[in-house]
Motif scaffolding. Structure first.
Motif, mmCIF file in Angstrom:
data_model
loop_
_atom_site.group_PDB
_atom_site.id
_atom_site.type_symbol
_atom_site.label_atom_id
_atom_site.label_comp_id
_atom_site.label_asym_id
_atom_site.label_seq_id
_atom_site.Cartn_x
_atom_site.Cartn_y
_atom_site.Cartn_z
ATOM 1 N N GLN A 79 0.814 -1.210 0.000
ATOM 2 C CA GLN A 79 0.000 0.000 0.000
ATOM 3 C C GLN A 79 0.848 1.260 0.000
ATOM 4 N N ALA A 80 2.169 1.106 -0.086
ATOM 5 C CA ALA A 80 3.042 2.279 0.034
ATOM 6 C C ALA A 80 2.655 3.338 -0.980
ATOM 7 N N PHE A 81 2.394 4.513 -0.494
ATOM 8 C CA PHE A 81 2.082 5.631 -1.372
ATOM 9 C C PHE A 81 2.606 6.943 -0.782
ATOM 10 N N ASP A 82 2.178 7.222 0.462
ATOM 11 C CA ASP A 82 2.402 8.540 1.060
ATOM 12 C C ASP A 82 3.857 8.979 1.023
ATOM 13 N N GLU A 83 4.766 8.091 1.499
ATOM 14 C CA GLU A 83 6.148 8.565 1.617
ATOM 15 C C GLU A 83 6.821 8.675 0.260
ATOM 16 N N PHE A 84 6.482 7.758 -0.662
ATOM 17 C CA PHE A 84 7.064 7.852 -2.006
ATOM 18 C C PHE A 84 6.635 9.164 -2.668
ATOM 19 N N TYR A 85 5.334 9.419 -2.600
ATOM 20 C CA TYR A 85 4.781 10.613 -3.226
ATOM 21 C C TYR A 85 5.412 11.870 -2.635
ATOM 22 N N THR A 116 -7.191 18.933 3.525
ATOM 23 C CA THR A 116 -6.904 18.632 4.922
ATOM 24 C C THR A 116 -5.480 19.110 5.204
ATOM 25 N N VAL A 117 -5.119 19.035 6.479
ATOM 26 C CA VAL A 117 -3.792 19.490 6.871
ATOM 27 C C VAL A 117 -2.692 18.726 6.129
ATOM 28 N N GLN A 118 -2.905 17.422 5.964
ATOM 29 C CA GLN A 118 -1.870 16.623 5.295
ATOM 30 C C GLN A 118 -1.727 17.025 3.832
ATOM 31 N N VAL A 119 -2.849 17.278 3.165
ATOM 32 C CA VAL A 119 -2.795 17.663 1.755
ATOM 33 C C VAL A 119 -2.141 19.033 1.621
ATOM 34 N N ALA A 120 -2.504 19.952 2.542
ATOM 35 C CA ALA A 120 -1.904 21.284 2.497
ATOM 36 C C ALA A 120 -0.387 21.194 2.670
ATOM 37 N N LEU A 121 0.046 20.441 3.677
ATOM 38 C CA LEU A 121 1.490 20.300 3.916
ATOM 39 C C LEU A 121 2.181 19.709 2.700
ATOM 40 N N SER A 122 1.550 18.681 2.134
ATOM 41 C CA SER A 122 2.170 18.024 0.993
ATOM 42 C C SER A 122 2.290 18.982 -0.184
ATOM 43 N N SER A 123 1.266 19.812 -0.392
ATOM 44 C CA SER A 123 1.341 20.709 -1.537
ATOM 45 C C SER A 123 2.426 21.763 -1.310
ATOM 46 N N PHE A 124 2.697 22.100 -0.037
ATOM 47 C CA PHE A 124 3.812 23.029 0.198
ATOM 48 C C PHE A 124 5.148 22.355 -0.069
ATOM 49 N N THR A 125 5.275 21.087 0.317
ATOM 50 C CA THR A 125 6.586 20.428 0.130
ATOM 51 C C THR A 125 6.902 20.234 -1.336
ATOM 52 N N THR A 126 5.881 20.021 -2.160
ATOM 53 C CA THR A 126 6.180 19.765 -3.558
ATOM 54 C C THR A 126 6.136 21.045 -4.384
ATOM 55 N N ALA A 127 5.867 22.185 -3.743
ATOM 56 C CA ALA A 127 5.819 23.435 -4.490
ATOM 57 C C ALA A 127 7.233 23.914 -4.810
ATOM 58 N N GLN A 128 7.306 24.778 -5.804
ATOM 59 C CA GLN A 128 8.610 25.271 -6.236
ATOM 60 C C GLN A 128 9.240 26.184 -5.163
ATOM 61 N N VAL A 129 8.455 27.147 -4.721
ATOM 62 C CA VAL A 129 8.966 28.091 -3.731
ATOM 63 C C VAL A 129 8.427 27.676 -2.367
#
Lengths: 299, 277
Positions: free
Chosen positions: A229-235, B226-239
């Motif tokens: 199910q690995a997804f989160d950390e790879f992504y 959600t908080v996780q999606v927001a954080l993730s979008s910041f980590t993968t953003a350019q700036v």
């Protein structure tokens, strides 16, 4: 009387069963249906294509490559997590003072999400530039900084990916092993001592490990299922504003981009999901059977 | 001689445990350290264990930054986690009780139908589930984020196992008092099953708060992040403004650490009795 019992049974179980059917069985069947259609960007397609989506998926080197990625990942993460969590449990179990403290510390990462952990790993520990912790440490020994996540040869990214998951889940499996250890009858250890078995390795091999067999089987099953199910950390570790690199894509990341990426090819994505579900079911059932066979031979 | 060996072994074990404990705690420290540092301190090539200054103002800066929908995402996560936990507890405990305690001819068949869904890993069904939820028009809605996750076969299974071991005398007494199934459940069973509710509740809460793939798929619009999606979008953003990112991440685990530390005993109990083996 019987009808009244049936009535009350469905009052209690009905809402849950209906919801489960709607949100698990219906999507599954729908997905199987969709996988036979050309469904770009639509959930009500009209073009029946037979098994084309399946053959396309199985011929797609990126999809088969994602399965290979999963295999490599499993080969790393399963034995390492198993060994570390077992070792932690054995040590914590023997500690007399501060046992609760150690248990909490090792279990604490379980409260952390993969997103947050990936952030710490990517932006603070394994950053490719000098201010990352790992490269700072390497610098003290005069080693050049390593671009951890973008070096494909040697593939340093495996170290990053495996350690994130190890940190997050080792404590969880440690708890399972601790529970198993507490169920072992102390009489067995006393008998071993009377027989002159030296504490340590001998006792571990001949009493502790065999007694932990049921727990070990459960842990192994869970580890393999979770690895699939690995997804989160790879992504979160590997993708950035430019997208996802072509290497180290596990199956779910690949499916995510196929079904919900630019093309929104839901037919192809559904075919991939069905193939993956079949593989997981076969592996799980096979593993369960294999491990249980081993046990019945022993008894 | 043997005694000395045993003592040396014990000392060695203590040292190994302390070192491992420090290693396990370092990531938490890094989160705080970076979250309370200035941008310059985080990216300084001269890495120091302690930042040169502690900037608590980072917290305010994060909430004041209009480009980051952080407060909104925190609220979404809180709503989702609470609703998911309450809904799951209600539905799964009722079902678990019915399966364990109300004799019915087809109970086993229903139980296997529920158990069978455990074989289908939740993560593999995200494509089909997305198809269903989008055809219901629930993409980017809280409904779409909450409702499909309410039917946890795992939670139902744990409740069933727990109620199977429930002493029958309690219910018998309730029947003598003339209570039906419904009132017996609420007045007698639930108050006596608090540990399993707490255990399952915390596990579900942690899972809902930390879940990522489903909110990422369904929360396509910023308003449903959600908080996780927001954080993730910041980590993968350019700036990226690193100090904001880290303080945001620290804030995102704060509620969980509170839940975790208060209910740790229950989580451990829940994990231990979750029916594996």
């Amino acid at each position: 009387m019987r009808r009244r019992r049936a009535f009350w049974f469905w009052v209690f179980v009905g809402p849950f069963a209906a919801g489960l059917a709607l949100f698990t069985y219906v999507p599954l069947l729908w997905s199987v249906g969709l996988s036979f259609f050309d469904a770009h960007n639509t959930v009500t397609p009209t073009d029946f294509v037979g098994l084309d989506n399946y053959t396309a998926m199985l011929k797609d080197s990126a999809f088969t490559g994602s399965l290979r990625t999963f295999l490599v990942f499993t080969a790393f993460i399963v034995p390492v997590t198993f060994a570390l969590s077992l070792a932690l449990a054995l040590m914590v179990n023997r500690v007399r003072r501060a046992q609760a403290f150690f248990r909490s510390v090792f279990f604490l990462p379980a409260a952390c999400s993969y997103v947050v952990a990936a952030l710490i790993w990517k932006m603070s520990i394994f950053n490719g530039v000098r201010f990352g912790l790992a490269n700072t440490l390497l610098g003290w020994f005069g080693t050049d900084p390593v671009a951890w996540l973008s070096t494909t040869r040697p593939p340093w990214y495996w170290l990053v990916i495996v350690t994130v998951r190890l940190w997050l889940q080792a404590g969880f499996y440690m708890i399972l092993f601790l529970a198993g250890l507490q169920r072992i009858d102390p009489v067995l250890y006393e008998a071993a001592a009377v027989d002159g078995a030296r504490p340590g390795w001998t006792v571990l091999r001949h009493i502790t490990l065999p007694q932990l067999r049921a727990t070990s089987v459960a842990v192994l099953l869970l580890l393999v299922i979770n690895a699939f199910q690995a997804f989160d950390e790879f992504y979160n570790l590997l993708s950035d504003a430019r997208g996802y690199p072509p290497y180290a894509r596990p199956p779910l990341v690949y499916l995510y981009y196929t079904a919900l990426g630019q093309g929104q090819n839901l037919g192809l994505g559904s075919a991939g999901a069905v193939i993956l579900a079949l593989i997981i079911a076969i592996v799980t059932v096979g593993q369960a059977r294999w491990l249980r066979l081993g046990r019945s031979e022993e008894e | 001689m043997d005694d000395a060996l045993v003592r040396a072994g014990r000392a060695l074990r203590a040292v190994v445990l302390v070192v491992l404990a420090l290693l396990f705690l370092i990531p938490f420290y890094l989160l705080l350290r970076n979250g309370l540092s200035s941008e310059r301190d985080i990216t300084s090539p001269e890495w120091t264990f302690f930042p040169t200054e502690l900037r608590w103002g980072n917290v305010r800066e994060l909430f004041d930054d209009p480009s980051v929908p952080f407060a909104r995402s925190l609220l979404n996560s809180a709503l989702i986690a609470v609703a998911t936990t309450l809904g799951t507890l209600l539905l799964a405990s009722l079902a678990g009780y019915g399966l364990a305690r109300i004799p019915y001819r087809h109970a086993n068949k229903v139980f296997y139908g529920i158990l069978g869904t455990l074989l289908v890993p939740a993560a593999v069904t995200f494509v089909p589930s997305f198809v269903l939820v989008s055809s219901l028009g629930w993409v980017s809605t809280l409904r779409g984020l909450i409702v499909p996750t309410l039917f946890s076969a795992f939670a139902c299974f744990v409740f069933r196992q727990y109620f199977l071991g429930f002493p029958g005398e309690l219910e018998d007494a309730a029947q003598v008092d003339g209570l039906g199934h419904w009132r017996t459940y609420w007045l007698v069973v639930v108050p006596n099953a608090r540990p399993v509710f707490a255990a399952v509740g915390t596990i579900v809460f942690l899972g809902a708060w930390n879940s990522f793939l489903w909110p990422l798929v369904i929360g396509q619009d910023q308003s449903a992040w959600t908080v996780q999606v927001a954080l993730s979008s910041f980590t993968t953003a350019q700036v990226v403004r690193l100090h904001e990112l880290f303080i945001a991440a620290a804030m995102s685990i704060l509620p969980l650490l509170v839940v975790f530390l208060c209910f740790q005993r229950w989580i451990v109990a829940g994990v231990e009795r979750s029916g594996i083996d």
